[in-house]
Scaffold this active site. Sequence first.
Site, PDB file in Angstrom:
ATOM      1  N   CYS A 164       8.779   5.128   7.709  1.00 42.77           N
ATOM      2  CA  CYS A 164       9.400   4.763   6.408  1.00 42.77           C
ATOM      3  C   CYS A 164      10.648   3.960   6.917  1.00 42.77           C
ATOM      4  O   CYS A 164      10.694   2.948   7.716  1.00 42.77           O
ATOM      5  CB  CYS A 164       9.852   5.926   5.434  1.00 42.77           C
ATOM      6  SG  CYS A 164       8.102   6.851   5.342  1.00 42.77           S
ATOM      7  N   ASP A 216       0.354   0.920  -0.675  1.00 45.12           N
ATOM      8  CA  ASP A 216       1.817   0.890  -0.547  1.00 45.12           C
ATOM      9  C   ASP A 216       2.482  -0.413  -0.544  1.00 45.12           C
ATOM     10  O   ASP A 216       2.940  -1.055   0.083  1.00 45.12           O
ATOM     11  CB  ASP A 216       2.408   1.393   0.696  1.00 45.12           C
ATOM     12  CG  ASP A 216       3.729   1.504   0.966  1.00 45.12           C
ATOM     13  OD1 ASP A 216       4.480   1.654  -0.157  1.00 45.12           O
ATOM     14  OD2 ASP A 216       4.332   1.832   2.179  1.00 45.12           O
ATOM     15  N   HIS A 222       2.588   5.070   0.854  1.00 46.13           N
ATOM     16  CA  HIS A 222       3.760   5.303   1.592  1.00 46.13           C
ATOM     17  C   HIS A 222       3.740   6.696   2.059  1.00 46.13           C
ATOM     18  O   HIS A 222       3.583   7.812   1.286  1.00 46.13           O
ATOM     19  CB  HIS A 222       4.871   4.906   0.723  1.00 46.13           C
ATOM     20  CG  HIS A 222       5.999   4.507   1.699  1.00 46.13           C
ATOM     21  ND1 HIS A 222       6.167   3.536   2.437  1.00 46.13           N
ATOM     22  CD2 HIS A 222       7.382   5.258   1.662  1.00 46.13           C
ATOM     23  CE1 HIS A 222       7.226   3.700   3.167  1.00 46.13           C
ATOM     24  NE2 HIS A 222       7.907   4.914   2.655  1.00 46.13           N
TER      25      HIS A 222
END
Length: 313
Positions: free
Chosen positions: A203, A250, A281
Amino acid sequence: MTEYKQDLFRYVAEEFAEDYREGELQRREFLRRMTLLGGGVVGARTLIASLGIAGVSAAELAQAQTAPPQPDKASGAGMVDPRDPDITVGPITYGARGFTHLAYVARPVGIAPAPGVLVIHENRGLQPHIQDIARRLAKAGYIAMAPDLVSRIGGTAQYIDTAQISSYLAQTPGDEHVANLKEAVTVLQKQPGVQGIGAVGFCFGGGLTWRLATAVPELKAAVPFYGPAPDTAAVPNIKAAVLGIYGGTDTRINAGIPQLEAALKAAGTRYGIKIYDGAGHAFNNDTGQNYVKAAADDAWAQTLAWFGQYLRA
C-alpha cells in the site's frame, strides 16, 4: 508542501474515503480521520469537498473530532510464529539523521550469507502483520528488516489510534521517508551475512518501494504491492528488477499502471506487472477485511520467485 508530500497526503486521504464508501469505516470515524489529516474542522471540510463527498457540516465534524477511534481488526497470530526454531527475530535500534530509529529484524538461524530484504509497512505503521511478513521472508532464507517510519515520534507501538499514525505519515515530507529508508538500507547491508539488497512494500509502503527503487541503485530486486506509481521521470533511475503486484478491482491505484508501464518499457527496466482479478486493495493483508487468500498465496509465491531469480542470483 512538496509535490511528493502532496502525493502521499492525497493517497492517504483517498484511502480513507475509499474505506468509508465501501463500508469499512463508520461515518463518524471517517470524519474523525479527516479532521486529523486536515488539521481541524476547516481543513477537513476542504479536504472532504475535494474528495467529492457532500453533506458534511462543521458541527458534525466538530462532534466527530472528539469521538473515540473505531477499533481496528485484531492483528491475528500471523503465519510464522516468532518462536519458530528456524529463525531468530527481534527489535533493533540505530541512530541516524538526529533521532533513534526502530526496526524489526528476522533472519534464518545462524550466520550464513543470505540476501537482505527491506520490508516497508502500510500507512498504519510497523504492525504485527508486517513483522510477520519479515518472518515469512526469514523462513524462506532471507534476512529481513522492517523499519518503523513512525520512529521520529516514538514509534508505532506508542499509538493505539492508527489514524494518528496515518496522519503523521501523510503529513511527513516524502523526501524524509526516502531518506529514512536509505538509512535503513545502510543498516541492513551491515547485518551479518547480508549479500545483496531487495525491498518489498505494501500500500503506502508499496509506493515507497517504487520511490526507493528510483533513489537506491544498489537495490537488486523490488516487489511493490498495490503502491501508487512514482514520478515517471525518475523511472530511468531504477536499476532493480521490479515486480508490481495489484488487485484487479483497485481502480484508484491501477489508474497509474498504463503510464508507469510505458515508462518502464521506454527505460528498458526489467519489470513484471501482475494483476489479480477479483482482488482489491490490500488483498495480501491476512488481518484485514480485503484479504483474498488465493490471490495472496499466489502473490507471495510470485514474490519469492522474483527474489529467487533477481536477488539470490
